[in-house]
Motif scaffolding. Structure first.
Motif, short mmCIF file in Angstrom:
data_model
loop_
_atom_site.label_atom_id
_atom_site.label_comp_id
_atom_site.label_asym_id
_atom_site.label_seq_id
_atom_site.Cartn_x
_atom_site.Cartn_y
_atom_site.Cartn_z
N ASP A 327 0.87 -1.18 0.00
CA ASP A 327 0.00 0.00 0.00
C ASP A 327 0.90 1.22 0.00
O ASP A 327 1.61 1.49 0.98
N LEU A 328 0.89 1.97 -1.11
CA LEU A 328 1.82 3.10 -1.24
C LEU A 328 1.63 4.11 -0.13
O LEU A 328 2.60 4.62 0.44
N ASN A 329 0.37 4.40 0.23
CA ASN A 329 0.15 5.38 1.30
C ASN A 329 0.82 4.94 2.60
O ASN A 329 1.50 5.72 3.26
N LEU A 331 3.32 3.01 2.78
CA LEU A 331 4.77 3.10 2.56
C LEU A 331 5.26 4.53 2.81
O LEU A 331 6.21 4.77 3.55
N PHE A 332 4.53 5.49 2.23
CA PHE A 332 4.92 6.90 2.42
C PHE A 332 4.95 7.24 3.90
O PHE A 332 5.82 7.96 4.38
N ALA A 333 3.98 6.70 4.61
CA ALA A 333 3.83 7.06 6.02
C ALA A 333 4.99 6.54 6.86
O ALA A 333 5.21 7.00 7.99
N THR A 334 5.75 5.58 6.31
CA THR A 334 6.88 5.07 7.11
C THR A 334 8.04 6.06 7.13
O THR A 334 9.02 5.85 7.82
N THR A 335 7.94 7.12 6.32
CA THR A 335 9.06 8.06 6.27
C THR A 335 8.79 9.22 7.22
O THR A 335 7.66 9.43 7.67
N GLU A 336 9.81 9.96 7.49
CA GLU A 336 9.70 11.18 8.28
C GLU A 336 9.05 12.23 7.38
O GLU A 336 9.62 12.61 6.36
N THR A 337 7.86 12.68 7.69
CA THR A 337 7.19 13.65 6.82
C THR A 337 6.90 14.94 7.58
O THR A 337 6.97 14.98 8.80
N TRP A 338 6.59 15.97 6.86
CA TRP A 338 6.16 17.22 7.48
C TRP A 338 5.14 17.89 6.58
O TRP A 338 5.08 17.60 5.39
N ASP A 339 4.35 18.75 7.16
CA ASP A 339 3.29 19.41 6.41
C ASP A 339 3.62 20.86 6.17
O ASP A 339 4.14 21.54 7.05
N THR B 3 5.08 15.60 11.66
CA THR B 3 5.19 16.55 12.78
C THR B 3 5.20 17.98 12.27
O THR B 3 5.97 18.30 11.36
N GLY B 242 1.06 20.96 1.47
CA GLY B 242 0.90 19.51 1.39
C GLY B 242 1.86 18.81 2.32
O GLY B 242 2.60 19.46 3.08
N TYR B 244 5.11 16.52 2.99
CA TYR B 244 6.40 16.29 2.33
C TYR B 244 7.20 15.19 3.01
O TYR B 244 7.03 14.93 4.21
#
Ligand SMILES: Cc1ncc(C[n+]2csc(CCOP(=O)(O)OP(=O)(O)O)c2C)c(N)n1
Ligand SMILES: Cc1ncc(C[n+]2csc(CCOP(=O)(O)OP(=O)(O)O)c2C)c(N)n1
Ligand code: SF4
Ligand code: SF4
Ligand SMILES: [Mg+2]
Ligand SMILES: [Mg+2]
Lengths: 342, 628, 628, 342
Positions: A327-329, A331-339, B3, B242, B244
């Protein structure tokens, strides 16, 4: 593909493609083709589930003549093509057709690795001890001193023994047959098809144009009973026109003995195709006509080992079981993300 | 674990606002510089900067400690504006030993910040670096640079003393100390790294604790000891809104392949043989088998591509990935894929050549090979990614072309793209474009006895693509191979006219892709004095350079090619609207020759093969020179 | 066994003098047409005609008797003028069976002589050829052609009845009968063939006798039965004086290599893997080991070239020969030869592609591969032979360049050149140009302990060639390899500037060869309306076509390239002196793209990929069309 | 080259090139390099007559560190390079340095054919059961289930056994040693150098960065006496700390037995490296630690067979003897020629 579930009864002729066979009249390839067509209907595999992959050479024209799926690939690479094919489609029955040049010269490494990976495929090597398609240069199985177009003063490379190599690289099914011994050949093809794992079959094949008679000693009516020996699992190694000769072990060396005169069958070497260690199979692969031995035909070795195609798919199944279908979503969520707010 | 960070950075007396800054960590390959760089990059991304990175590995696995051959570096460019390059010159350089200093100092701008680990500047170290005298003392560095001599080894050992680690392990924490110091310098929060430490060393608390201690020690060293000096602040970049993540090219490419497989409902089969810098694709895909990914580490590159051809014949997604020397070995098999007209992806992560060349360095010198490196008339589509995140989309586009036109596709990236990273706006998966794949169904009469001559494997559709008949389909049994085929039936044919026809048809099919891809876009005016034409990894430097000269009012536009074969339909038109054309390439003029030959325009080249990307300045300079 | 033949040909009543004629023998691959053609060629050469031949083999070894797939042909063009092509159309066609007739008849000019073996025109034969009705009877051939229905099988069997041969062997003599008939038709002497028969079958007198009988029977059949009809006479050609032999391209190339080895005092090592049509080089060289020739039939093409590289490093003449698909496999190793800067010959006898393509047919589509088929910036010299006999000289020239510049050289021929034959004025061996090869001697101090750093393997001479230090020389111990090397020392170097310098240097070295080769020659006026620019095997057709239009007063000149990389210094100048440039190639425009890219001229292409050479008419037509 | 005739006494250091050795500290390659330098002066071959050819890999950097002639060629092709070199210059002593990936994966076919041709060269395969230079993917000798960068869920290919392959393709000299067993390693290198024909030596080598400890069982002070067994020609197979264990043949299967308790040395398998047939050597190559056997080190097989490099030059000599040295004029005269008068 529901059609493939119902198995209409097929005849050998159903496996003939619409292409004219273009081997030289008298070529040993014809009888191998005939046996293959005979065996096909007995395997209970629908035609559309069968694939023939070959390299380049006279022998490698084989797939064109079978009314199944097939690829006449490039020189020496058929085992690799088959590896990708079988890995993604373990449901298919995959045959590799190769020659002594295609399989042992340019393709030796692919052959070796396919065998050790033990994919569930069947490799048939047509050994005519010559390069046929390119019109008569020597091959890795040509004997020392062989005079050919490329060796006018005789070949100086020790020939390779296809079965010794197959056994040397962890082969799980290793067999030998002869183009003109059609009954035996048919059995070997069937045994190969039934084996789970890589089945390697060497077939002595006569090239009547560029290497006629290379196997005469093993095919000649009068001599073959003394120059070949048929291996049977659990049976003693007996041969000879009147089955009065046998093979006995003397230490690790086989020797030809006459039965009678105090020597009974029990003194002979008994064949065990299921021996866990390949030492026996290897030893048998060393018995050569030129050294005064009958050359074994039949199944040298047949043991069950895990198959690459099954395992590679098991890992997919296991990973899916453990982590769920990709599930790509997620997969993406396993990374360090920011908004970034708008 | 997204975060949104509270901006809770203590702001000391002297804070200088900057638009952007470039930091480089360098030290021994054992010093953990790649990790320091990655952490600093992620943190900067998290606080909202745009970032671009350039890791630089040594060719040796572990050259002897302290030698120049063993120096490893990681450069981060972070900015409040959107950026495309890791930066030409360095504003702050962290050198963990003399060898690192001597091999990197020339890239530090004068007046730049230089942080060194004084403890390593002993006799042996200086001599290994080839220093006759100690640069820290002989005035060769001061006042030219803002030099900070820090006893990192000693201070780190002190800091981790409590953890009970041995000295060897203790010294492993020096990179954390250095990071802490730089974090302070640029007012970055430590939390992300603290989280990272907790995760990574969860199982070994003493190590986690030591690293934490070292990181904080470095940070507080900045606060306290260096309190006098200035701290720098780089505000957030205005990126589109969005979510990132910071993504490396190799990851984006692998994920793009997985997405392509899902979007086309295919299993993904990768046949690959390890080679730097392409191995990471094999390693990344191998981690995601639950995406119905099968990774086959073949015995060599020929088996890698031919196994992928086998997977393609089987009806699934066949992919192979390698780098220059490995691609050279695939030439013959590529011909087979072209003549059998099977969909296939061949990925070349370019590196420095010829031959084994410079395995860990970047270059663009495999374009000729991609376009022409095969026997016979053997055309195939070639497309190239322009940046790390672009790989995600290019992978899908390549597979779309391969399946729509039944052809192998060559996808070019390079070491710079594969190892570099940049912020990536996570796509909405549900909006990704489906890749429709059609397979002919069973023969009409549905039976397995259908005379196979009723199926015509080389009967083409409007795009000249032949049908992709999959083994297992009753009635479609057929044979293909490397010999020339008869039109429509696909039977072997030696007929002269048929050969001509098939050669023409294969060429027309590939040329026809131009009608299926977007028109070429242009950055800048439609006409002007100069057009900068680029492809692949030079995108960032070219775009930045062109923007810079445009800002000065120059009539310069930028055209970046994703599609190298065929070219977009309107390319010729675009080229003719400019007085002159400049083609910067990290090779000696490969695209240039092809553009000249195809369009007969006197394109000028800016060429460099030094194992590293263009600097923006190099391109700006060339542009200005041409405009004189 | 040189012979000056007395013109002792009985001249019957009707003898028609002709300037030239083209005969084609065609039949089943088992019918011995190649032998018939060769004999007829040699005989024609012996009576003093200029000759050019075109053998055409089937791809199958022996397709089933009587099938179209099994048809084998041999065309001979013989003339009293000097000629360069095997002829566009056929004046006399010998067809041994229906399949041969149907596949060849369209090349017979209307009014041409057609000789068929009526015995083979039975039901089965007609049907295998796809004839609904018997063409010999349905009037489709007469009166269009001068048809001769001959019961060759019966007549041959009768003729050889005495010899005691079995029918199978008897029928093998039919080609002799056909030859005899054609010999009579063109008034050729039988002696050379009789000598040939005596030699070839010396050990089997009955066979020799049978062949002799069949040959004579055919000849007398002509004299008697056909006495009414005309006999043709083609006078001697005015060739330059000297001793001639009729030579095939493959032989000329092999002998050229042997000559090159002797002229440079080297052992000749050929590493090769059999492949059509290159195998004949291996087979020919293997026959001449007394020339200190070592032939190694390798396990594959990669081992073939790398073994030759090993021989080159050892200080001897390393050669490898293959065809398209095999050359594709050598790309990576070619890179090694380029970066190690070792002399090496790589011969590509081109055939139809892509992939396995058309193995027995000719093509020129591997030029791109030769020029660009490698990873990285990897330039090497490329030269091409133009005709069978030209191969002898080109082989020496290639080796001269390889050793003077320490570089691998790609030598291109094709199936048409390799299998074709032409009269060749035997060179005066004592006048062949020596190939000087220098090797550095032992280190000055002569000892084996010389510090090897005193020897600099990449210290270049005025031609930028590096020294060829041979193992066994004390004090010159050194290591080379595929990684980028430091200038002068040859040590491994990852230095950016050094890489740029080495890439530039390797390119400059190859470009510099232009100063070492002759200026490009021109056939015709220095300026004009059209320049025909050709390379390789199309020479004959282009030269003949240009002469034809020149004779009509057209302002057309012909420029044939032997050197494809680098081009001769004056090529640009030549091109600019013509209003337009036509480049005929047996590919889709490979030289054309390179010429356009390099010289920015709008060269026009005449392109054909049909597995056969250009006809003169095709080129003439194109020229006239362009001049309109 | 007269200098090469006088043999100055050389020390190991004389064989060190001026390049810094760039393997990881602790890499097993160092000790192999050290032993090679030690052996060199004892061979009586002048330094300029020695050539080292390698492919690509950490191990293949070897030639750079030897002050002899050398080529660091391309991945897997060293045996082929050596074949051309040795054929034209049989006077040179040629060494091939390769790794388990270089020699058995991409280079498997060249290795196989070099061995069967039996050129007089020495092939040393550094087996660290991993791809070192490319940073830790599995290799053809990595055990089943091995987790590496490219096999996060474990390897699924049956590993190849280098010696079984060498024996399977007609090897005339086959031996094994261990990087840390320096005395034994030195002997094996010397034996290899002295053998006429292709000498193939597998060396267990530790990659302390990507596969540390792969051979611990065979190198560990406490265990090695029980996990390895030193082969000696004509001697019984005895091993164990107190040499109280041996190998006995039971049919074709080796078994571990305790000496004493009625079992004497004479009951044991005696090693015969000169056995004409390779069956014994093959059987020994199958003894694996994982199956509870001590792994043999030493010379498995050493027999004399004709060498390719000698034979190819013999044919040149013979042809020259029969037809005289090549003369182009004579060659031209063998064709049908004619004269055109001026
Ligand atoms: C890359 C490549 N190299 C060489 C060839 C030429 N070639 C075709 S078949 C063949 C060998 C055939 O021998 P074998 O495999 O024994 O098959 P056979 O014809 O004897 O059945 C060769 C060398 C080729 N087609 N492709
Ligand atoms: C044609 C080609 N393919 C792949 C590579 C990348 N490569 C270099 S060394 C190597 C394998 C090294 O393993 P091994 O032979 O065991 O040597 P080691 O480093 O373990 O000593 C690979 C895959 C290459 N250099 N060239
Ligand atoms: S050449 Fe030999 S192998 Fe090939 S088809 Fe003819 S007989 Fe068979
Ligand atoms: S990676 Fe392994 S094999 Fe390579 S040098 Fe380092 S320790 Fe040795
Ligand atoms: Mg064969
Ligand atoms: Mg290894």
């Amino acid at each position: 593909m529901s059609a493939s579930l119902t198995l209409p009864v097929l005849k050998p002729a159903d496996f003939a493609s619409d292409q004219d066979v273009r081997w030289c009249p008298g070529c040993g390839d014809y009888s191998i083709l005939a046996q293959m067509k005979k065996v096909m209907p007995t395997l209970g595999v629908p035609r559309e589930k069968i694939v023939f992959i070959s390299g380049i050479g006279c022998s490698s024209r084989f797939p064109y003549y079978m009314n199944t799926y097939g690829m006449h690939s490039i020189h020496g690479r058929a085992p690799a093509v088959a590896t990708g094919l079988k890995s993604v489609r373990p449901d298919l029955q995959v045959w590799v057709i190769t020659g002594d040049g295609d399989g042992l010269s340019i393709g030796g490494n692919h052959l070796m690795h396919a065998i050790r990976r033990n994919l569930d495929i069947n490799i048939i090597l047509f050994n005519n001890r010559i390069y046929g398609l390119t019109k008569g240069q020597y091959s890795p199985t040509s004997p020392l001193g062989k005079k050919t177009k490329s060796t006018p003063m005789g070949a100086i490379d020790n020939p390779l023994h296809p079965l010794s190599i197959a056994i040397g690289c962890e082969g799980t099914f290793v067999a030998r047959s002869i183009d003109t011994n059609i009954k035996h050949l048919g059995e070997m093809l069937k045994r190969a098809a039934e084996h789970k794992g890589t089945a390697f079959v060497e077939v002595y094949q006569n090239c009547n144009i560029f290497n006629d008679g290379a196997w005469d000693y093993a095919t000649d009516r009068d001599t073959k009973a003394d120059t070949t020996i048929e291996l049977e699992h659990g049976k003693p190694l007996i041969f000879g026109k009147n089955r009065d000769k046998g093979i006995r072990l003397h230490g690790l060396d086989p020797e030809v003995v006459e039965l009678g005169k105090g020597i009974t069958e029990d003194d002979l070497l008994f064949h065990d195709e299921k021996a866990p260690e390949p030492s026996l199979a290897y030893l048998l692969s060393r018995m050569r006509h030129e050294d005064g031995f009958p050359e074994p035909i039949g199944v040298f070795r047949a043991v069950e080992r895990p198959q690459y195609d099954a395992m590679i798919n098991d890992q997919v199944a296991q990973a899916t079981k453990e982590r769920g279908p990709g599930d790509l979503n997620k997969l993406f969520a396993t990374t360090e993300t920011w908004d970034v707010a708008s | 674990m997204s975060t949104t960070l509270a901006e809770k950075i203590e702001t000391p007396t002297h804070v200088q606002q900057l638009e952007d800054a470039t930091v480089r960590f360098c030290g021994d390959s054992g010093d953990g510089m790649q990790l320091a760089g990655t952490q600093f990059t992620n943190t900067s991304a998290l606080v909202g900067n745009d970032v671009a990175t350039f890791p630089d590995f040594p060719a040796e696995i572990r050259a002897p400690r302290g030698t120049k051959a063993g120096v490893s570096g990681f450069q981060v460019h972070f900015s409040s504006k959107d950026i495309h390059t890791p930066g030409d010159t360095v504003d702050a350089l962290v050198a963990m030993n003399p060898a690192a200093l001597v091999t990197n100092i020339e890239d530090l701008r004068s007046g730049g910040i230089l942080i060194v680990n004084r403890d390593e500047f002993d006799k042996k170290g200086l001599q290994q670096a080839g220093y006759a005298t100690d640069p820290l003392e002989d005035g060769s560095l001061e006042p030219k640079y803002k030099l900070h001599k820090v006893d990192m080894t000693k201070l780190t050992r002190l800091a981790v003393a409590g953890s009970g680690l041995g000295q060897k392990d203790a010294d492993r924490c020096r990179n954390m100390f250095a990071m802490g110091l730089v974090f302070w310098l640029y007012g970055r929060p430590m939390d992300p790294t603290l989280r990272f430490i907790a995760e990574k060393f969860g199982k070994r608390p003493e190590v986690a604790q030591a690293n934490t201690a070292a990181l904080k020690a470095g940070y507080h060293y900045g606060e306290t000891v260096e309190a006098a000096s200035t701290q720098y602040h780089i505000p957030k970049a205005k990126l589109p809104p969005g979510r990132y993540t910071n993504i490396e090219g190799a990851t984006a490419l692998s994920w793009g392949l997985m997405a392509a497989a899902q979007l086309s409902g295919k299993r993904l089969f990768l046949g690959a043989y390890p080679i730097t810098p392409a191995s990471t694709i094999l390693e990344t895909l191998a981690k995601h088998k639950n995406f119905d990914v099968l990774t086959f580490q073949a015995e060599d590159e020929i088996a890698a591509i031919t196994s992928a051809i086998g997977a393609a014949f089987a009806g699934e997604m066949g992919v192979t990935a390698s780098s220059g020397p490995g691609i050279a070995l695939k030439g013959e098999a590529l011909g087979l894929a072209v003549i059998t007209e099977l969909p296939l992806l061949v990925i070349n992560v370019q590196r420095g050549g010829p031959s084994t060349g410079l395995p860990t360095k970047t270059e663009q010198a495999d374009l000729f090979q991609a376009m022409m490196g095969r026997n016979g008339e053997c055309p195939l589509p070639v497309i190239a990614a322009r940046s790390p995140s672009d790989c995600f989309e290019v992978a899908q586009e390549a597979w779309r072309i391969a399946t729509r036109f039944m052809t192998p596709v060559m996808l070019l990236t390079d070491g710079y793209i594969a190892n570099g990273a940049e912020p990536w706006l996570l796509p909405d998966v549900s909006k990704l474009r489906k890749i429709e794949v059609k397979h002919p169904g069973p023969a009409l009469d549905g039976t397995d006895n259908a005379d196979e001559s009723t199926f015509l494997p080389y009967q083409r559709d409007e795009r000249l693509a032949r049908p992709w008949a999959v083994p297992g389909t009753p009635g479609l049994e057929h044979r293909i191979g490397g010999l020339e085929k008869q039109d429509i039936t696909g039977n072997v044919s030696y007929d002269p006219e048929n050969h001509q026809h098939m050669v023409n048809t294969r060429a027309r099919k590939v040329a026809g892709i131009a009608n299926d891809i977007p028109l070429q876009e242009l950055d800048g005016e439609e006409t002007g004095d100069l057009l900068v034409l680029s492809w692949g990894g030079t995108y960032g430097a070219c775009a930045t350079a062109v923007h810079a000269v445009q800002a000065r009012g120059r009539k310069v536009s930028h055209c970046h090619l994703r599609y190298l074969n065929p070219f977009p339909r309107n390319l010729g038109e675009i080229l003719n609207n400019f007085k002159s054309v400049l083609i910067p390439e990290l090779n000696m003029g490969q695209l240039r020759l092809i553009i000249r030959g195809e369009f007969l325009i006197d394109a000028i080249g800016l060429n460099k093969v030094q194992g590293k990307p263009f600097s923006v300045a190099e391109i700006v300079e060339k542009i200005e020179q041409l405009l004189k």
